[in-house]
Write an enzyme that holds these catalytic residues in place. Structure first.
Site, PDB file in Angstrom:
ATOM      1  N   ARG A   1       0.507   2.604 -10.391  1.00  0.00           N
ATOM      2  CA  ARG A   1      -0.776   3.302 -10.694  1.00  0.00           C
ATOM      3  C   ARG A   1      -0.731   4.099 -11.871  1.00  0.00           C
ATOM      4  O   ARG A   1       0.331   4.583 -12.429  1.00  0.00           O
ATOM      5  CB  ARG A   1      -1.200   4.435  -9.747  1.00  0.00           C
ATOM      6  CG  ARG A   1      -1.176   3.784  -8.122  1.00  0.00           C
ATOM      7  CD  ARG A   1      -1.614   4.776  -7.192  1.00  0.00           C
ATOM      8  NE  ARG A   1      -1.754   4.251  -5.586  1.00  0.00           N
ATOM      9  CZ  ARG A   1      -0.761   3.892  -4.852  1.00  0.00           C
ATOM     10  NH1 ARG A   1       0.406   4.505  -5.368  1.00  0.00           N
ATOM     11  NH2 ARG A   1      -0.956   3.687  -3.641  1.00  0.00           N
TER      12      ARG A   1
ATOM     13  N   LYS B   1       1.531   8.406  -4.053  1.00  0.00           N
ATOM     14  CA  LYS B   1       0.752   9.469  -3.361  1.00  0.00           C
ATOM     15  C   LYS B   1       1.247  10.113  -2.069  1.00  0.00           C
ATOM     16  O   LYS B   1       2.197   9.482  -1.720  1.00  0.00           O
ATOM     17  CB  LYS B   1      -0.550   8.555  -2.675  1.00  0.00           C
ATOM     18  CG  LYS B   1      -1.436   7.980  -3.750  1.00  0.00           C
ATOM     19  CD  LYS B   1      -2.675   7.419  -3.074  1.00  0.00           C
ATOM     20  CE  LYS B   1      -3.640   7.037  -4.054  1.00  0.00           C
ATOM     21  NZ  LYS B   1      -4.890   6.248  -3.411  1.00  0.00           N
TER      22      LYS B   1
ATOM     23  N   HIS C   1      -6.238  -0.100 -13.818  1.00  0.00           N
ATOM     24  CA  HIS C   1      -5.916  -0.718 -12.387  1.00  0.00           C
ATOM     25  C   HIS C   1      -6.002  -2.157 -12.530  1.00  0.00           C
ATOM     26  O   HIS C   1      -5.591  -2.866 -11.517  1.00  0.00           O
ATOM     27  CB  HIS C   1      -7.128  -0.280 -11.188  1.00  0.00           C
ATOM     28  CG  HIS C   1      -6.489   0.393 -10.213  1.00  0.00           C
ATOM     29  ND1 HIS C   1      -5.834   1.781 -10.287  1.00  0.00           N
ATOM     30  CD2 HIS C   1      -6.579   0.336  -8.844  1.00  0.00           C
ATOM     31  CE1 HIS C   1      -5.474   2.055  -9.232  1.00  0.00           C
ATOM     32  NE2 HIS C   1      -5.947   1.290  -8.210  1.00  0.00           N
TER      33      HIS C   1
ATOM     34  N   ARG D   1      -2.627  -3.139 -12.418  1.00  0.00           N
ATOM     35  CA  ARG D   1      -2.370  -3.181 -10.788  1.00  0.00           C
ATOM     36  C   ARG D   1      -2.754  -4.192 -10.394  1.00  0.00           C
ATOM     37  O   ARG D   1      -1.905  -5.044  -9.398  1.00  0.00           O
ATOM     38  CB  ARG D   1      -2.647  -2.120 -10.423  1.00  0.00           C
ATOM     39  CG  ARG D   1      -1.910  -1.556  -8.932  1.00  0.00           C
ATOM     40  CD  ARG D   1      -2.499  -0.468  -8.344  1.00  0.00           C
ATOM     41  NE  ARG D   1      -2.290   0.135  -7.047  1.00  0.00           N
ATOM     42  CZ  ARG D   1      -1.091   0.390  -6.556  1.00  0.00           C
ATOM     43  NH1 ARG D   1       0.040   0.398  -7.504  1.00  0.00           N
ATOM     44  NH2 ARG D   1      -1.003   0.768  -5.367  1.00  0.00           N
TER      45      ARG D   1
ATOM     46  N   HIS E   1       1.638   0.598  -0.891  1.00  0.00           N
ATOM     47  CA  HIS E   1       0.695   0.851  -0.015  1.00  0.00           C
ATOM     48  C   HIS E   1       1.023   1.172   1.298  1.00  0.00           C
ATOM     49  O   HIS E   1       1.974   0.607   2.135  1.00  0.00           O
ATOM     50  CB  HIS E   1      -0.182  -0.668   0.225  1.00  0.00           C
ATOM     51  CG  HIS E   1      -1.176  -0.770  -1.045  1.00  0.00           C
ATOM     52  ND1 HIS E   1      -1.722  -1.945  -1.248  1.00  0.00           N
ATOM     53  CD2 HIS E   1      -1.872   0.009  -1.701  1.00  0.00           C
ATOM     54  CE1 HIS E   1      -2.561  -2.023  -2.229  1.00  0.00           C
ATOM     55  NE2 HIS E   1      -2.547  -0.820  -2.737  1.00  0.00           N
TER      56      HIS E   1
ATOM     57  N   TYR F   1      -6.486  -8.588  -1.910  1.00  0.00           N
ATOM     58  CA  TYR F   1      -5.967  -9.671  -2.808  1.00  0.00           C
ATOM     59  C   TYR F   1      -5.923 -11.075  -2.266  1.00  0.00           C
ATOM     60  O   TYR F   1      -5.953 -12.002  -3.190  1.00  0.00           O
ATOM     61  CB  TYR F   1      -4.522  -9.214  -3.452  1.00  0.00           C
ATOM     62  CG  TYR F   1      -4.726  -7.895  -4.223  1.00  0.00           C
ATOM     63  CD1 TYR F   1      -5.271  -7.736  -5.518  1.00  0.00           C
ATOM     64  CD2 TYR F   1      -3.915  -6.645  -3.598  1.00  0.00           C
ATOM     65  CE1 TYR F   1      -5.203  -6.523  -6.004  1.00  0.00           C
ATOM     66  CE2 TYR F   1      -3.979  -5.581  -4.273  1.00  0.00           C
ATOM     67  CZ  TYR F   1      -4.667  -5.552  -5.424  1.00  0.00           C
ATOM     68  OH  TYR F   1      -4.674  -4.210  -6.050  1.00  0.00           O
TER      69      TYR F   1
END
Length: 299
Positions: free
Chosen positions: A150, A174, A245, A248, A271, A280
């Site tokens: 990110r 995150k 993004h 990414r 994730h 995706y």
């Protein structure tokens, strides 16, 4: 009444920060959603959170639709309030969770936008790596594409996080989760060229160890990265706007198109849930369909 509402909300926000280890950005979204619902309570003359019933929750959701909130925004507010009342129920502040049975609106599937491999090559070729900023821009793009990290993670990378011997970087994601992500030879060469031949020329401060620096020598922020990418896009003469993004998305799409398994891509992207990565597959299925149509004699 206002003091009691504020006290309950503050306890919940502390719970998110301390027990759930959520980022300040995420906590702020929860706060705004609860404050928005508190205004609705005032309009309906509902004194306390314990007075909120299922009918009130349904009425609130209806009001969101009447005010033309996007499905994603409405779904987030419902999810926030469901978690909030679940906490209040656990703390015995309320007797029931009025949002437990409220149905969230189905989110439309938004396919991630990505760049084709030829477009990526065009972007890399547009960088003049004879200048310090050109070397930095090339290293920045190569790393984003090589790792799929990110932009916020990229902006926080320190020099000590890069291991050239193992070709990995330590990424702080995150929720303060850390992971090691590998990078390839192109990113490695671009990074070494930038660090050894450009960063020292741009850097004029000694109080930070950020890998990427701006033209004044300070840390390159996420906003700065976005500006850099937009400028490179203009030079490359590619149509449309680029956003961080997309690197990414391109990383994940190209990995899956070239045979990587879903679990590996999930781990590399950082994730928590596989469902976040599965979006995706819509892109890769479309790629397979087009390849089939163009290649099969009886398609």
């Amino acid at each position: 009444m206002k003091e009691n509402l504020a006290l309950a909300m503050n306890r919940f926000l502390e719970y998110l920060q301390i027990e759930k280890n959520y980022s300040s950005y995420t906590v702020e979204f929860y706060k705004k959603d609860i404050e928005h619902f508190s205004l609705f309570m005032q309009e309906q003359s509902i004194a306390t959170f314990n007075d909120v019933k299922y009918f009130d929750a349904r009425l609130y959701v209806s009001s969101l639709y009447e005010r033309h909130y996007a499905r994603t925004s409405a779904a987030r507010k419902i999810s926030s309030l469901r978690s909030f009342f679940k906490f209040l129920l656990r703390e015995k502040i309320v007797d029931e969770n009025p949002f437990i049975l409220v149905i969230q609106p189905k989110k439309g599937v938004r396919l991630p936008s990505f760049l084709y491999e030829e477009e990526m090559e065009q972007l890399f070729s547009s960088c003049d790596d004879r200048t310090p900023l050109g070397k930095r821009n090339l290293a920045l793009m190569e790393l984003l594409y090589a790792t799929g990290i990110r932009v916020s993670e990229c902006a926080n990378i320190q020099l000590d996080d890069v291991d050239f011997d193992l070709s990995t970087i330590l990424v702080k994601g995150k929720g303060k989760r850390e992971r090691y992500v590998p990078f390839g030879i192109f990113a490695s060469q671009a990074l070494e060229s930038y660090i050894n031949g450009a960063r020292s020329l741009l850097f004029d401060r000694s109080d930070h160890r950020n890998l990427f620096v701006n033209a004044r020598g300070g840390p390159l922020t996420a906003r700065g990265i976005r500006h850099v990418l937009n400028e490179v896009m203009k030079k490359a003469s590619l149509s449309g706007k680029i956003h961080p993004h997309m690197f990414r998305h391109s990383f994940a799409t190209h990995m899956l198109n070239n045979g990587a398994d879903m679990r590996t891509v999930q781990e590399l992207l950082g994730h928590t849930h596989l469902s976040s990565t599965q979006v995706y597959t819509h892109v890769t299925k479309e790629h397979l369909r087009k390849t089939y149509i163009n290649s099969h004699p009886r398609a």
